[in-house]
Scaffold this motif. Sequence first.
Motif, PDB file in Angstrom:
ATOM      1  N   VAL A 130       0.818  -1.225   0.000  1.00 50.49           N
ATOM      2  CA  VAL A 130       0.000   0.000   0.000  1.00 50.49           C
ATOM      3  C   VAL A 130       0.847   1.269   0.000  1.00 50.49           C
ATOM      4  O   VAL A 130       0.653   2.150  -0.850  1.00 50.49           O
ATOM      5  CB  VAL A 130      -1.001  -0.019   1.173  1.00 50.49           C
ATOM      6  N   PRO A 131       1.808   1.451   0.927  1.00 48.39           N
ATOM      7  CA  PRO A 131       2.623   2.676   0.860  1.00 48.39           C
ATOM      8  C   PRO A 131       3.468   2.736  -0.399  1.00 48.39           C
ATOM      9  O   PRO A 131       3.713   3.822  -0.935  1.00 48.39           O
ATOM     10  CB  PRO A 131       3.499   2.591   2.115  1.00 48.39           C
ATOM     11  N   TYR A 132       3.909   1.586  -0.891  1.00 47.10           N
ATOM     12  CA  TYR A 132       4.685   1.551  -2.135  1.00 47.10           C
ATOM     13  C   TYR A 132       3.886   2.142  -3.285  1.00 47.10           C
ATOM     14  O   TYR A 132       4.382   2.968  -4.061  1.00 47.10           O
ATOM     15  CB  TYR A 132       5.076   0.104  -2.418  1.00 47.10           C
ATOM     16  N   ILE A 133       2.624   1.754  -3.386  1.00 44.78           N
ATOM     17  CA  ILE A 133       1.777   2.247  -4.476  1.00 44.78           C
ATOM     18  C   ILE A 133       1.469   3.732  -4.296  1.00 44.78           C
ATOM     19  O   ILE A 133       1.542   4.517  -5.250  1.00 44.78           O
ATOM     20  CB  ILE A 133       0.480   1.422  -4.535  1.00 44.78           C
ATOM     21  N   LEU A 134       1.131   4.140  -3.079  1.00 47.42           N
ATOM     22  CA  LEU A 134       0.775   5.539  -2.841  1.00 47.42           C
ATOM     23  C   LEU A 134       1.954   6.481  -3.065  1.00 47.42           C
ATOM     24  O   LEU A 134       1.819   7.518  -3.718  1.00 47.42           O
ATOM     25  CB  LEU A 134       0.226   5.696  -1.415  1.00 47.42           C
ATOM     26  N   VAL A 135       3.117   6.118  -2.532  1.00 43.84           N
ATOM     27  CA  VAL A 135       4.292   6.986  -2.649  1.00 43.84           C
ATOM     28  C   VAL A 135       4.808   7.017  -4.083  1.00 43.84           C
ATOM     29  O   VAL A 135       5.379   8.018  -4.532  1.00 43.84           O
ATOM     30  CB  VAL A 135       5.389   6.544  -1.664  1.00 43.84           C
ATOM     31  N   ARG A 146       3.986   3.867 -13.662  1.00 42.96           N
ATOM     32  CA  ARG A 146       3.754   2.458 -14.005  1.00 42.96           C
ATOM     33  C   ARG A 146       3.578   1.622 -12.748  1.00 42.96           C
ATOM     34  O   ARG A 146       2.656   0.810 -12.638  1.00 42.96           O
ATOM     35  CB  ARG A 146       4.942   1.938 -14.833  1.00 42.96           C
ATOM     36  N   ASN A 147       4.474   1.825 -11.771  1.00 46.53           N
ATOM     37  CA  ASN A 147       4.389   1.057 -10.532  1.00 46.53           C
ATOM     38  C   ASN A 147       3.080   1.317  -9.805  1.00 46.53           C
ATOM     39  O   ASN A 147       2.443   0.398  -9.285  1.00 46.53           O
ATOM     40  CB  ASN A 147       5.568   1.396  -9.619  1.00 46.53           C
ATOM     41  N   ALA A 148       2.669   2.607  -9.756  1.00 43.49           N
ATOM     42  CA  ALA A 148       1.441   2.959  -9.050  1.00 43.49           C
ATOM     43  C   ALA A 148       0.213   2.372  -9.734  1.00 43.49           C
ATOM     44  O   ALA A 148      -0.694   1.853  -9.073  1.00 43.49           O
ATOM     45  CB  ALA A 148       1.320   4.482  -8.960  1.00 43.49           C
ATOM     46  N   VAL A 149       0.167   2.450 -11.059  1.00 45.34           N
ATOM     47  CA  VAL A 149      -1.007   1.976 -11.803  1.00 45.34           C
ATOM     48  C   VAL A 149      -1.021   0.450 -11.881  1.00 45.34           C
ATOM     49  O   VAL A 149      -2.015  -0.208 -11.555  1.00 45.34           O
ATOM     50  CB  VAL A 149      -1.029   2.583 -13.220  1.00 45.34           C
ATOM     51  N   GLN A 150       0.088  -0.112 -12.306  1.00 43.33           N
ATOM     52  CA  GLN A 150       0.145  -1.539 -12.611  1.00 43.33           C
ATOM     53  C   GLN A 150       0.022  -2.405 -11.370  1.00 43.33           C
ATOM     54  O   GLN A 150      -0.522  -3.502 -11.426  1.00 43.33           O
ATOM     55  CB  GLN A 150       1.464  -1.835 -13.331  1.00 43.33           C
ATOM     56  N   TYR A 151       0.518  -1.908 -10.235  1.00 42.95           N
ATOM     57  CA  TYR A 151       0.487  -2.697  -9.013  1.00 42.95           C
ATOM     58  C   TYR A 151      -0.618  -2.261  -8.052  1.00 42.95           C
ATOM     59  O   TYR A 151      -0.704  -2.787  -6.937  1.00 42.95           O
ATOM     60  CB  TYR A 151       1.840  -2.621  -8.304  1.00 42.95           C
ATOM     61  N   SER A 152      -1.448  -1.315  -8.468  1.00 43.54           N
ATOM     62  CA  SER A 152      -2.486  -0.786  -7.574  1.00 43.54           C
ATOM     63  C   SER A 152      -3.529  -1.827  -7.206  1.00 43.54           C
ATOM     64  O   SER A 152      -4.186  -1.715  -6.167  1.00 43.54           O
ATOM     65  CB  SER A 152      -3.176   0.419  -8.232  1.00 43.54           C
ATOM     66  N   ILE A 172       7.666   2.376   1.488  1.00 42.45           N
ATOM     67  CA  ILE A 172       7.926   3.754   1.049  1.00 42.45           C
ATOM     68  C   ILE A 172       9.276   3.847   0.353  1.00 42.45           C
ATOM     69  O   ILE A 172       9.405   4.455  -0.724  1.00 42.45           O
ATOM     70  CB  ILE A 172       7.859   4.711   2.259  1.00 42.45           C
ATOM     71  N   THR A 173      10.307   3.262   0.948  1.00 41.16           N
ATOM     72  CA  THR A 173      11.639   3.348   0.337  1.00 41.16           C
ATOM     73  C   THR A 173      11.693   2.593  -0.992  1.00 41.16           C
ATOM     74  O   THR A 173      12.388   3.012  -1.916  1.00 41.16           O
ATOM     75  CB  THR A 173      12.710   2.792   1.288  1.00 41.16           C
ATOM     76  N   THR A 174      10.956   1.495  -1.101  1.00 41.29           N
ATOM     77  CA  THR A 174      10.931   0.737  -2.348  1.00 41.29           C
ATOM     78  C   THR A 174      10.342   1.554  -3.480  1.00 41.29           C
ATOM     79  O   THR A 174      10.732   1.402  -4.650  1.00 41.29           O
ATOM     80  CB  THR A 174      10.134  -0.574  -2.169  1.00 41.29           C
ATOM     81  N   ALA A 175       9.401   2.444  -3.147  1.00 43.00           N
ATOM     82  CA  ALA A 175       8.800   3.307  -4.165  1.00 43.00           C
ATOM     83  C   ALA A 175       9.831   4.216  -4.818  1.00 43.00           C
ATOM     84  O   ALA A 175       9.674   4.615  -5.977  1.00 43.00           O
ATOM     85  CB  ALA A 175       7.686   4.158  -3.534  1.00 43.00           C
ATOM     86  N   PHE A 176      10.903   4.543  -4.098  1.00 43.58           N
ATOM     87  CA  PHE A 176      11.993   5.339  -4.672  1.00 43.58           C
ATOM     88  C   PHE A 176      13.067   4.434  -5.284  1.00 43.58           C
ATOM     89  O   PHE A 176      13.639   4.750  -6.330  1.00 43.58           O
ATOM     90  CB  PHE A 176      12.632   6.214  -3.588  1.00 43.58           C
ATOM     91  N   GLN A 177      13.331   3.305  -4.624  1.00 42.03           N
ATOM     92  CA  GLN A 177      14.429   2.450  -5.053  1.00 42.03           C
ATOM     93  C   GLN A 177      14.168   1.789  -6.403  1.00 42.03           C
ATOM     94  O   GLN A 177      15.066   1.715  -7.257  1.00 42.03           O
ATOM     95  CB  GLN A 177      14.683   1.381  -3.976  1.00 42.03           C
ATOM     96  N   GLN A 178      12.950   1.322  -6.638  1.00 37.34           N
ATOM     97  CA  GLN A 178      12.683   0.581  -7.871  1.00 37.34           C
ATOM     98  C   GLN A 178      12.774   1.445  -9.132  1.00 37.34           C
ATOM     99  O   GLN A 178      13.431   1.042 -10.097  1.00 37.34           O
ATOM    100  CB  GLN A 178      11.333  -0.127  -7.782  1.00 37.34           C
ATOM    101  N   PRO A 179      12.136   2.633  -9.173  1.00 36.26           N
ATOM    102  CA  PRO A 179      12.338   3.453 -10.380  1.00 36.26           C
ATOM    103  C   PRO A 179      13.779   3.906 -10.555  1.00 36.26           C
ATOM    104  O   PRO A 179      14.262   4.018 -11.678  1.00 36.26           O
ATOM    105  CB  PRO A 179      11.389   4.640 -10.177  1.00 36.26           C
ATOM    106  N   ALA A 180      14.482   4.147  -9.444  1.00 37.35           N
ATOM    107  CA  ALA A 180      15.900   4.507  -9.555  1.00 37.35           C
ATOM    108  C   ALA A 180      16.699   3.358 -10.161  1.00 37.35           C
ATOM    109  O   ALA A 180      17.573   3.567 -11.018  1.00 37.35           O
ATOM    110  CB  ALA A 180      16.458   4.877  -8.177  1.00 37.35           C
ATOM    111  N   SER A 181      16.417   2.131  -9.732  1.00 37.45           N
ATOM    112  CA  SER A 181      17.096   0.969 -10.297  1.00 37.45           C
ATOM    113  C   SER A 181      16.770   0.786 -11.771  1.00 37.45           C
ATOM    114  O   SER A 181      17.639   0.438 -12.578  1.00 37.45           O
ATOM    115  CB  SER A 181      16.701  -0.299  -9.528  1.00 37.45           C
ATOM    116  N   SER A 182      15.498   1.045 -12.137  1.00 35.16           N
ATOM    117  CA  SER A 182      15.086   0.906 -13.538  1.00 35.16           C
ATOM    118  C   SER A 182      15.811   1.910 -14.425  1.00 35.16           C
ATOM    119  O   SER A 182      16.273   1.573 -15.518  1.00 35.16           O
ATOM    120  CB  SER A 182      13.570   1.078 -13.651  1.00 35.16           C
ATOM    121  N   VAL A 183      15.912   3.158 -13.947  1.00 33.79           N
ATOM    122  CA  VAL A 183      16.628   4.179 -14.712  1.00 33.79           C
ATOM    123  C   VAL A 183      18.105   3.831 -14.811  1.00 33.79           C
ATOM    124  O   VAL A 183      18.735   3.965 -15.869  1.00 33.79           O
ATOM    125  CB  VAL A 183      16.428   5.572 -14.077  1.00 33.79           C
ATOM    126  N   ALA A 184      18.675   3.356 -13.698  1.00 34.73           N
ATOM    127  CA  ALA A 184      20.095   2.981 -13.696  1.00 34.73           C
ATOM    128  C   ALA A 184      20.370   1.873 -14.700  1.00 34.73           C
ATOM    129  O   ALA A 184      21.393   1.887 -15.395  1.00 34.73           O
ATOM    130  CB  ALA A 184      20.515   2.540 -12.290  1.00 34.73           C
TER     131      ALA A 184
END
Length: 438
Positions: free
Chosen positions: A51-56, A346-352, A110-122
């Motif tokens: 839930v916090p992952y999707i919201l953040v 994508r993370n917010a929509v696809q995993y909501s 919450i931290t995963t919401a930042f870590q995953q897109p950062a990893s994808s961009v990296a």
Amino acid sequence: MENFKKYIILWLSQSVSQLGSSMTSFALVLWAYERSRSALSVSLLSFCNYVPYILVSMFAGAFVDRHRKKTIMLVADSVAAAGTVIVFVLLAAGRLEIRNIYIINLVIGITTAFQQPASSVAMGRLVPADKISNVSGMNSFSQNLIVVFSPMFAASFYAAGGLSLILLIDLASFMMAFCVLLFFIRIPEQFGEKKYQRPFAGTVEGFVFLKREKGIFYIMLTMALINFFSRLTYENILSPMILARSGGSSLTLGTVNACMGIGGMAGGIIVSVKKESRHKAEAIYVSAALSFLFGDLLMAAGRTVFWWSAAAVAASLPIPFIMANQNAILYKKVPDEMRGRVFAVRNAVQYSTIPAGILLGGYLADYVFEPFMKGGTRTAALLGQIVGSGGGSGMAAMFLCTGICGFAVSILSCFNREIRKLNETCQKERGRRSSNKN
């Protein structure tokens, strides 16, 4: 090529860290169930993470685009490690309670919401464009390897030294991955503007981009629906169904779970070595359709460990093809400076839909499908000819329903005009790259 080699090192170190984290997650489930004997309390562990992952995720993308990806990954991993330290301290003091783990999972989400897109961009910065689908296969392989071995390792270490030993192993794997990223990996940066923006400005920009790229947005929406059907069953129904239909055999359940991981590993290996698909959009949905058709339906009709294991392989083997082709489309269509925002959306929509699937699946199994199959109605008798009778037959009927619904959604998505257009644009991009090489 030098950056690609660095990504291989990063991938290996992160995989070891993910193995430690997965062992901790499995051990926490064992610890929580031993104390509560409640399936709902275990489901809430995943719920509090998602839930916090999707919201953040709704506003994390703009932050990722405007800051150093390496720093974001290091901080996010450090916060997760701090959560492990807190669990260890509370456990050592004899004061660890399930609600403590819920709170820590909220923070990690919450931290995963930042870590995953950062990893994808990296990944997009370190990996050549024509290797994205192969690297997605590598990621699927390592993730499924973890699925196979983390329960085995966790159960062994849990029996030998309890939860505290696994927590220490998790922290050691984190330190190794942290040092590799800190000292040996340099991620090329290309920042967006760093001026102040409202919290949801990045989300709005991501949706504005997707309004122009309707095909990508439709993929996210259809994948949200596919994720919902998948989580209704596999997230929290598979284990009780197998146990109910096998006389409580933990060996049978372990075999089926291992086959789930083996299927994903096999799919990951195939994707990592095969040539990039020319029809990426169709490949996404054909793979999903095959997973539902041969995975869910066979899982519903199966009566023995052989058929359940075959269903597990059939369900998981196509998944790496879904992820690889979706990633290939995203990296080709989304500009580098927009990727953080678009991946976060994508993370917010696809995993909501995942939290709803997790909670609704347990409710439907306990209060709708299991009582219905025991009701003696004509419809229940008809379904019983397919899925059998007795304990677990209601959950098997759920697999039958998700197999049919998931297959239908996947096939219908193949005919969406905007999604089909993505093949043409990706092939044009591939042609431009070939011309530039020549």
